[in-house]
Design a protein around this motif. Structure first.
Motif, PDB file in Angstrom:
ATOM      1  N   GLU A 153       0.801  -1.228   0.000  1.00 37.74           N
ATOM      2  CA  GLU A 153       0.000   0.000   0.000  1.00 37.74           C
ATOM      3  C   GLU A 153       0.832   1.277   0.000  1.00 37.74           C
ATOM      4  OE1 GLU A 153      -2.442  -3.288   1.865  1.00 37.74           O
ATOM      5  OE2 GLU A 153      -0.397  -2.505   2.097  1.00 37.74           O
ATOM      6  N   ASN A 154       2.169   1.156   0.061  1.00 34.96           N
ATOM      7  CA  ASN A 154       2.993   2.369   0.056  1.00 34.96           C
ATOM      8  C   ASN A 154       2.696   3.210  -1.172  1.00 34.96           C
ATOM      9  OD1 ASN A 154       5.516   2.638  -1.954  1.00 34.96           O
ATOM     10  ND2 ASN A 154       5.174   0.457  -1.598  1.00 34.96           N
ATOM     11  N   TRP A 155       2.396   2.566  -2.308  1.00 44.32           N
ATOM     12  CA  TRP A 155       2.128   3.310  -3.538  1.00 44.32           C
ATOM     13  C   TRP A 155       0.872   4.151  -3.418  1.00 44.32           C
ATOM     14  CZ3 TRP A 155       6.191   3.275  -6.587  1.00 44.32           C
ATOM     15  CH2 TRP A 155       7.061   2.175  -6.553  1.00 44.32           C
ATOM     16  N   LEU A 156      -0.141   3.644  -2.725  1.00 40.70           N
ATOM     17  CA  LEU A 156      -1.367   4.412  -2.523  1.00 40.70           C
ATOM     18  C   LEU A 156      -1.108   5.621  -1.642  1.00 40.70           C
ATOM     19  CD1 LEU A 156      -3.873   1.458  -1.956  1.00 40.70           C
ATOM     20  CD2 LEU A 156      -3.321   2.649  -4.087  1.00 40.70           C
ATOM     21  N   TYR A 157      -0.249   5.444  -0.637  1.00 40.44           N
ATOM     22  CA  TYR A 157       0.129   6.575   0.214  1.00 40.44           C
ATOM     23  C   TYR A 157       0.844   7.637  -0.607  1.00 40.44           C
ATOM     24  CZ  TYR A 157      -0.913   4.204   4.684  1.00 40.44           C
ATOM     25  OH  TYR A 157      -1.516   3.598   5.751  1.00 40.44           O
ATOM     26  N   TRP A 158       1.752   7.187  -1.497  1.00 36.22           N
ATOM     27  CA  TRP A 158       2.520   8.140  -2.311  1.00 36.22           C
ATOM     28  C   TRP A 158       1.617   8.964  -3.212  1.00 36.22           C
ATOM     29  CZ3 TRP A 158       6.685   9.774  -0.591  1.00 36.22           C
ATOM     30  CH2 TRP A 158       7.737   8.970  -0.133  1.00 36.22           C
ATOM     31  N   ILE A 159       0.523   8.370  -3.712  1.00 32.99           N
ATOM     32  CA  ILE A 159      -0.397   9.113  -4.568  1.00 32.99           C
ATOM     33  C   ILE A 159      -0.927  10.336  -3.821  1.00 32.99           C
ATOM     34  CG2 ILE A 159      -2.626   9.057  -5.767  1.00 32.99           C
ATOM     35  CD1 ILE A 159      -2.094   6.079  -6.335  1.00 32.99           C
ATOM     36  N   VAL A 160      -1.326  10.130  -2.574  1.00 30.61           N
ATOM     37  CA  VAL A 160      -1.871  11.224  -1.761  1.00 30.61           C
ATOM     38  C   VAL A 160      -0.784  12.245  -1.434  1.00 30.61           C
ATOM     39  CG1 VAL A 160      -2.976  11.804   0.433  1.00 30.61           C
ATOM     40  CG2 VAL A 160      -3.633   9.718  -0.788  1.00 30.61           C
ATOM     41  N   ILE A 161       0.380  11.755  -1.005  1.00 33.70           N
ATOM     42  CA  ILE A 161       1.458  12.659  -0.578  1.00 33.70           C
ATOM     43  C   ILE A 161       2.001  13.464  -1.754  1.00 33.70           C
ATOM     44  CG2 ILE A 161       3.789  12.748   0.399  1.00 33.70           C
ATOM     45  CD1 ILE A 161       2.972  10.121   1.904  1.00 33.70           C
ATOM     46  N   ASP A 162       2.276  12.802  -2.863  1.00 35.66           N
ATOM     47  CA  ASP A 162       2.804  13.509  -4.033  1.00 35.66           C
ATOM     48  C   ASP A 162       1.761  14.456  -4.615  1.00 35.66           C
ATOM     49  OD1 ASP A 162       5.188  12.212  -3.724  1.00 35.66           O
ATOM     50  OD2 ASP A 162       4.866  10.761  -5.325  1.00 35.66           O
ATOM     51  N   GLY A 163       0.498  14.058  -4.557  1.00 36.50           N
ATOM     52  CA  GLY A 163      -0.565  14.940  -5.025  1.00 36.50           C
ATOM     53  C   GLY A 163      -0.628  16.214  -4.202  1.00 36.50           C
ATOM     54  N   ALA A 164      -0.500  16.077  -2.880  1.00 41.29           N
ATOM     55  CA  ALA A 164      -0.483  17.251  -2.006  1.00 41.29           C
ATOM     56  C   ALA A 164       0.753  18.103  -2.262  1.00 41.29           C
ATOM     57  CB  ALA A 164      -0.527  16.809  -0.544  1.00 41.29           C
ATOM     58  N   ALA A 165       1.880  17.438  -2.546  1.00 38.13           N
ATOM     59  CA  ALA A 165       3.126  18.165  -2.806  1.00 38.13           C
ATOM     60  C   ALA A 165       3.023  19.003  -4.078  1.00 38.13           C
ATOM     61  CB  ALA A 165       4.289  17.186  -2.914  1.00 38.13           C
ATOM     62  N   ILE A 166       2.251  18.537  -5.058  1.00 36.98           N
ATOM     63  CA  ILE A 166       2.067  19.310  -6.295  1.00 36.98           C
ATOM     64  C   ILE A 166       1.487  20.680  -5.966  1.00 36.98           C
ATOM     65  CG2 ILE A 166       0.760  19.468  -8.451  1.00 36.98           C
ATOM     66  CD1 ILE A 166       0.934  16.391  -8.596  1.00 36.98           C
ATOM     67  N   TYR A 167       0.428  20.694  -5.149  1.00 32.05           N
ATOM     68  CA  TYR A 167      -0.185  21.973  -4.748  1.00 32.05           C
ATOM     69  C   TYR A 167       0.811  22.819  -3.967  1.00 32.05           C
ATOM     70  CZ  TYR A 167      -3.212  25.358  -2.494  1.00 32.05           C
ATOM     71  OH  TYR A 167      -3.774  26.528  -2.050  1.00 32.05           O
ATOM     72  N   LEU A 168       1.573  22.176  -3.097  1.00 29.27           N
ATOM     73  CA  LEU A 168       2.552  22.880  -2.279  1.00 29.27           C
ATOM     74  C   LEU A 168       3.574  23.599  -3.155  1.00 29.27           C
ATOM     75  CD1 LEU A 168       3.552  23.281   0.711  1.00 29.27           C
ATOM     76  CD2 LEU A 168       5.006  21.296   0.333  1.00 29.27           C
ATOM     77  N   TYR A 169       4.104  22.903  -4.141  1.00 30.11           N
ATOM     78  CA  TYR A 169       5.138  23.484  -4.999  1.00 30.11           C
ATOM     79  C   TYR A 169       4.563  24.544  -5.939  1.00 30.11           C
ATOM     80  CZ  TYR A 169       8.227  19.841  -3.275  1.00 30.11           C
ATOM     81  OH  TYR A 169       8.982  19.036  -2.469  1.00 30.11           O
ATOM     82  N   ILE A 170       3.334  24.343  -6.416  1.00 24.53           N
ATOM     83  CA  ILE A 170       2.706  25.369  -7.254  1.00 24.53           C
ATOM     84  C   ILE A 170       2.524  26.653  -6.450  1.00 24.53           C
ATOM     85  CG2 ILE A 170       0.566  26.025  -8.419  1.00 24.53           C
ATOM     86  CD1 ILE A 170       0.295  23.166  -9.381  1.00 24.53           C
ATOM     87  N   ASP A 171       2.075  26.504  -5.207  1.00 18.66           N
ATOM     88  CA  ASP A 171       1.868  27.668  -4.344  1.00 18.66           C
ATOM     89  C   ASP A 171       3.165  28.438  -4.134  1.00 18.66           C
ATOM     90  OD1 ASP A 171      -0.021  29.041  -2.233  1.00 18.66           O
ATOM     91  OD2 ASP A 171       1.877  28.646  -1.175  1.00 18.66           O
ATOM     92  N   ARG A 172       4.290  27.725  -4.100  1.00 13.72           N
ATOM     93  CA  ARG A 172       5.580  28.366  -3.874  1.00 13.72           C
ATOM     94  C   ARG A 172       6.250  28.798  -5.180  1.00 13.72           C
ATOM     95  NH1 ARG A 172       8.354  24.656   0.945  1.00 13.72           N
ATOM     96  NH2 ARG A 172       6.677  24.945   2.467  1.00 13.72           N
ATOM     97  N   GLY A 173       5.550  28.605  -6.299  1.00  9.19           N
ATOM     98  CA  GLY A 173       6.105  29.020  -7.569  1.00  9.19           C
ATOM     99  C   GLY A 173       7.142  28.073  -8.140  1.00  9.19           C
ATOM    100  N   MET A 174       7.242  26.863  -7.579  1.00 11.51           N
ATOM    101  CA  MET A 174       8.212  25.867  -8.053  1.00 11.51           C
ATOM    102  C   MET A 174       7.523  24.971  -9.088  1.00 11.51           C
ATOM    103  SD  MET A 174       9.901  24.980  -4.312  1.00 11.51           S
ATOM    104  CE  MET A 174      11.132  23.867  -4.986  1.00 11.51           C
ATOM    105  N   TYR A 175       7.252  25.556 -10.264  1.00 10.73           N
ATOM    106  CA  TYR A 175       6.432  24.892 -11.256  1.00 10.73           C
ATOM    107  C   TYR A 175       7.131  23.678 -11.872  1.00 10.73           C
ATOM    108  CZ  TYR A 175       3.797  29.213 -10.792  1.00 10.73           C
ATOM    109  OH  TYR A 175       3.097  30.275 -10.292  1.00 10.73           O
ATOM    110  N   LEU A 176       8.421  23.772 -12.046  1.00  9.57           N
ATOM    111  CA  LEU A 176       9.153  22.642 -12.625  1.00  9.57           C
ATOM    112  C   LEU A 176       9.107  21.438 -11.685  1.00  9.57           C
ATOM    113  CD1 LEU A 176      10.783  21.984 -15.165  1.00  9.57           C
ATOM    114  CD2 LEU A 176      12.855  22.520 -13.883  1.00  9.57           C
ATOM    115  N   THR A 177       9.303  21.694 -10.399  1.00 12.80           N
ATOM    116  CA  THR A 177       9.216  20.618  -9.411  1.00 12.80           C
ATOM    117  C   THR A 177       7.791  20.064  -9.345  1.00 12.80           C
ATOM    118  OG1 THR A 177      10.963  21.653  -8.101  1.00 12.80           O
ATOM    119  CG2 THR A 177       9.607  20.008  -6.993  1.00 12.80           C
ATOM    120  N   ALA A 178       6.805  20.940  -9.486  1.00 13.70           N
ATOM    121  CA  ALA A 178       5.412  20.489  -9.487  1.00 13.70           C
ATOM    122  C   ALA A 178       5.154  19.545 -10.659  1.00 13.70           C
ATOM    123  CB  ALA A 178       4.470  21.690  -9.558  1.00 13.70           C
ATOM    124  N   LEU A 179       5.702  19.880 -11.832  1.00 10.34           N
ATOM    125  CA  LEU A 179       5.556  19.000 -12.990  1.00 10.34           C
ATOM    126  C   LEU A 179       6.237  17.653 -12.750  1.00 10.34           C
ATOM    127  CD1 LEU A 179       6.050  21.346 -16.085  1.00 10.34           C
ATOM    128  CD2 LEU A 179       3.953  20.196 -15.355  1.00 10.34           C
TER     129      LEU A 179
END
Length: 212
Positions: A153-179
């Motif tokens: 189930e680690n992969w299911l956890y990563w989906i949630v965590i990485d998905g949240a990180a996308i918003y985090l990086y977009i908010d900080r203007g780190m668009y390349l990292t978000a991609l």
């Protein structure tokens, strides 16, 4: 479609990338691809990528991120050890699933740590999105441990965590990292189905051995 401002920010971020940063990203993707194939070499890639990020984050004064990389260095060695050596029954570590109680414990633990550290960051530092930042950090710590133990189930956890990180990086203007994290989400979904297939094959082999 991406706005002109976002496209410009991505282009600027790409131009600013150093060879070391490119190497760290490539190694991080290599780790993920190898982990999907249950290849122990993934931990070598993880160690190398983390070592580079440790110095990159330190160089730009992201001290907490640097400290987190030290944990990842240790967990890379631990993961390699766990995947390489045999357990008390003389068998190598197989992909397995956690019971519901373990997931409740893990999720509750991440929730409590998120609230505690989010509160501290919110009240005593100038951290942006302190609660979301705490969630992605502690979620990654727990989920990385799950990878070392080959918990499906680690992969299911990563989906949630990485998905949240996308918003985090977009908010900080780190668009390349978000991609990059959008790519991570796609890969971890593929990784889940690959491990699930391996898990079913291993379970069938064990059942046949017991029957024989």
């Amino acid at each position: 479609m991406l706005s002109p401002e976002i496209r410009e920010a991505i282009a600027t971020a790409y131009a600013a990338m150093t060879l070391w940063e490119v190497a760290a990203v490539v190694l991080a993707l290599t780790y993920l691809l190898l982990a999907m194939r249950e290849n122990i070499l993934c931990w070598y890639a993880a160690f190398a990528s983390t070592a580079i990020y440790l110095f990159l984050f330190w160089d730009v004064s992201l001290l907490m991120e640097s400290a987190l990389q030290i944990f990842y260095l240790v967990i890379a060695v631990y993961g390699w050890w766990q995947w390489r050596h045999r357990n008390q029954d003389g068998e190598t570590l197989h992909i397995h699933r956690w019971p519901a109680a373990m997931h409740i414990f893990a999720i509750t633990g991440v929730g409590v740590l998120t609230l505690v550290f989010g509160y501290m960051l919110n009240n005593y530092t100038s951290a942006a999105l302190p609660y979301l930042d705490s969630f992605t950090t502690w979620g990654a710590v727990v989920t990385t441990y799950m990878v070392t133990r080959k918990v499906l189930e680690n992969w299911l956890y990563w989906i949630v965590i990485d998905g949240a990180a996308i918003y985090l990086y977009i908010d900080r203007g780190m668009y390349l990292t978000a991609l990059l994290f959008v790519l991570y989400v796609i890969l971890v979904i593929i990784g889940f189905f690959q491990w699930y297939t391996l898990y079913q094959n291993q379970s069938s082999s064990q059942d046949q051995t017991v029957t024989a």
